[in-house]
Design an enzyme around this catalytic site. Structure first.
Site, PDB file in Angstrom:
ATOM      1  N   ASP A  88       0.807  -1.224   0.000  1.00  0.00           N
ATOM      2  CA  ASP A  88       0.000   0.000   0.000  1.00  0.00           C
ATOM      3  C   ASP A  88       0.837   1.269   0.000  1.00  0.00           C
ATOM      4  O   ASP A  88       0.595   2.182  -0.793  1.00  0.00           O
ATOM      5  CB  ASP A  88      -0.936   0.019   1.217  1.00  0.00           C
ATOM      6  CG  ASP A  88      -1.957  -1.101   1.155  1.00  0.00           C
ATOM      7  OD1 ASP A  88      -2.124  -1.686   0.071  1.00  0.00           O
ATOM      8  OD2 ASP A  88      -2.565  -1.390   2.195  1.00  0.00           O
ATOM      9  N   ARG A 131       1.935   4.992  16.603  1.00  0.00           N
ATOM     10  CA  ARG A 131       1.597   6.062  15.645  1.00  0.00           C
ATOM     11  C   ARG A 131       2.141   7.431  16.056  1.00  0.00           C
ATOM     12  O   ARG A 131       2.689   8.132  15.211  1.00  0.00           O
ATOM     13  CB  ARG A 131       0.086   6.128  15.399  1.00  0.00           C
ATOM     14  CG  ARG A 131      -0.531   4.890  14.696  1.00  0.00           C
ATOM     15  CD  ARG A 131       0.352   4.258  13.671  1.00  0.00           C
ATOM     16  NE  ARG A 131      -0.275   3.221  12.880  1.00  0.00           N
ATOM     17  CZ  ARG A 131       0.060   1.926  12.913  1.00  0.00           C
ATOM     18  NH1 ARG A 131       0.973   1.490  13.757  1.00  0.00           N
ATOM     19  NH2 ARG A 131      -0.513   1.052  12.121  1.00  0.00           N
ATOM     20  N   SER A 139      -4.688  -8.910   8.105  1.00  0.00           N
ATOM     21  CA  SER A 139      -3.995  -7.629   8.085  1.00  0.00           C
ATOM     22  C   SER A 139      -3.253  -7.506   9.418  1.00  0.00           C
ATOM     23  O   SER A 139      -3.850  -7.571  10.492  1.00  0.00           O
ATOM     24  CB  SER A 139      -5.025  -6.508   7.904  1.00  0.00           C
ATOM     25  OG  SER A 139      -4.525  -5.319   8.431  1.00  0.00           O
ATOM     26  N   ASP A 192      -6.035   4.513  13.188  1.00  0.00           N
ATOM     27  CA  ASP A 192      -4.668   4.981  12.951  1.00  0.00           C
ATOM     28  C   ASP A 192      -4.629   6.345  12.264  1.00  0.00           C
ATOM     29  O   ASP A 192      -3.754   7.160  12.543  1.00  0.00           O
ATOM     30  CB  ASP A 192      -3.892   3.938  12.144  1.00  0.00           C
ATOM     31  CG  ASP A 192      -3.607   2.692  12.973  1.00  0.00           C
ATOM     32  OD1 ASP A 192      -3.397   2.836  14.194  1.00  0.00           O
ATOM     33  OD2 ASP A 192      -3.605   1.581  12.421  1.00  0.00           O
TER      34      ASP A 192
END
Ligand code: ARG
Length: 401
Positions: free
Chosen positions: A15, A95, A175, A124
């Site tokens: 991605d 994050r 994922s 996120d």
């Protein structure tokens, strides 16, 4: 004409590789790819090569494992941070750290924007955006995945048409987002809340058939609420987390299955394995109970809850997080000593603790003959404590069943 620059949070996967090209072709930026190593098993050389091949004008590799452990995981540990009481916030904690390095790179390269690959339905995106806003309100934030909702198939096709190399590893049915503090596993068969997660979802924790047959004792040493040693051996923050994770994982400890309340209002089924976080939080909580007094302990528990929610919601770089952390530092001054954990077949128990500051006086608590507690003092205490009840009952008589 020179192009404006954007700094992209680059994981090295499909991605974000596709995003490098999209940001440069469609958005017209020079892309600086920043890969922050928080303990994912990724080959740095390959990450750099892939970012370049995708079209990045520069690639920054940030080795941040110790920083992540010391400045993010350990403060969360001091707060016993568990969202909804069970999730140790592994993804949520990484994050703001990544945002911090994006901002640093943006300043260093004179970039006008930061970009990330989060979707519009997860948490996120909020954490990247708030992390950036909290540090650098002047930077623009670009989230192409949120704007365009690019499917996995579309990303594969885009990569193929544009000759963008993608990781060769076989496609996982899940994922995954992993770092030192834990592993988040989503998607595929896990989307059915009734279905038991298959063994193949787990990589760090052993299942019932392969877990260590014998129990393992693990002695965790703390100084001022921070873990410093395992079985008497001093370790750096990241090495300590890794060591505890290994042992707990071998014993099948740290699997979590949560019907989670996402920020955007969605309920999702989330599976985690966080052997180190689960074991360390249990040990820390125990030592805190041993070395702090009831008065502060009850306030701390409320603040712990605020802390976990705040981290989940992306408010790491906020005055409230700093203030609670300052409280935790003071509260944890006495949280020094050792806790012994017994790990066996997915069970985790604290079986002993020692501390120079244990607020425990055997002469007071014993039922033996060394008892020094003044039993008669309890009488007056109870008399006053029950006075309001007694007065009320005198007026109203016996409460009806
Ligand atoms: N639900 C978890 C959280 O919000 C895990 C997120 C995992 N992130 C990911 N990009 N797969 O913290």
């Amino acid at each position: 004409m020179t192009k404006d620059k954007v700094v992209l949070a680059y994981s090295g996967g499909l991605d974000t590789s596709v995003l490098v090209r999209i940001l440069s072709l469609d958005y017209g930026y020079d892309v600086i790819a920043v890969h922050v190593d928080v303990g994912e098993a990724r080959d740095a050389k390959e990450v750099v090569a892939r970012a370049k091949a995708a079209g990045a004008v520069a690639v920054e590799l940030v080795e941040a494992q110790e920083e992540f452990a010391r400045d993010f995981c350990f403060p969360a540990l001091q707060a016993n941070a568990l969202y909804q009481g069970v999730y140790p916030l592994n993804s949520a904690l990484s994050r703001p750290l990544i945002a911090k390095h994006l901002v640093a790179a943006a300043r260093q390269h004179g970039a006008v924007a930061v970009a990330h690959g989060s979707t519009g339905k997860g948490n996120d995106q909020v954490r990247f955006d708030l992390g950036t806003k909290g540090l650098a309100p002047e930077l623009k934030i670009i989230a192409p995945q949120r704007e365009r909702n690019i499917s996995r198939d579309a990303a594969m096709e885009y990569a193929a048409t544009h000759g963008i190399p993608v990781p060769a590893s076989k496609k996982s049915p899940f994922s995954i987002d992993e770092n030192l503090w834990g592993r988040s596993i989503e998607g595929g068969v896990l989307e059915d809340p009734a279905a038991e997660p298959p063994e193949e979802a787990f990589a760090w924790t052993r299942g019932p058939t392969t877990a260590s047959p014998q129990p393992t004792l693990l002695r965790i040493g703390f100084e001022a609420g921070l873990p410093v040693s395992v079985d008497g051996k001093r370790l750096s923050p990241a090495a300590l987390i890794r060591r505890v994770g290994e042992v707990a994982g071998q014993n099948g400890v740290g699997r979590i299955d949560l019907m989670e309340n996402r920020m955007v209002g969605i309920k999702s089924r989330e599976v985690y394995e966080a052997p180190a976080a689960v074991a360390l939080i249990a040990a820390h909580q125990d030592l805190e109970r041993f070395t702090t007094i009831a008065l502060s302990h009850s306030v701390k528990r409320e603040l712990d809850d605020h802390f976990a929610n705040m981290v989940y919601q992306g408010f790491w770089f906020s005055p409230l997080r700093e203030a609670i952390q300052a409280f935790n530092d003071v509260h944890n001054k006495s949280v020094t000593g050792e806790v012994t954990l017994k790990l066996h077949h997915a069970s985790l128990r604290v079986v002993g603790r020692t501390s120079p500051y244990g607020v425990y006086n055997q002469a007071l608590s014993t039922y033996g003959k060394e008892d020094s507690f003044d039993h008669r003092a309890a009488e007056g205490f109870i008399q006053l404590m029950g006075l309001q009840l007694q007065e009320f009952a005198r007026l109203h008589g016996e409460p009806k069943p």
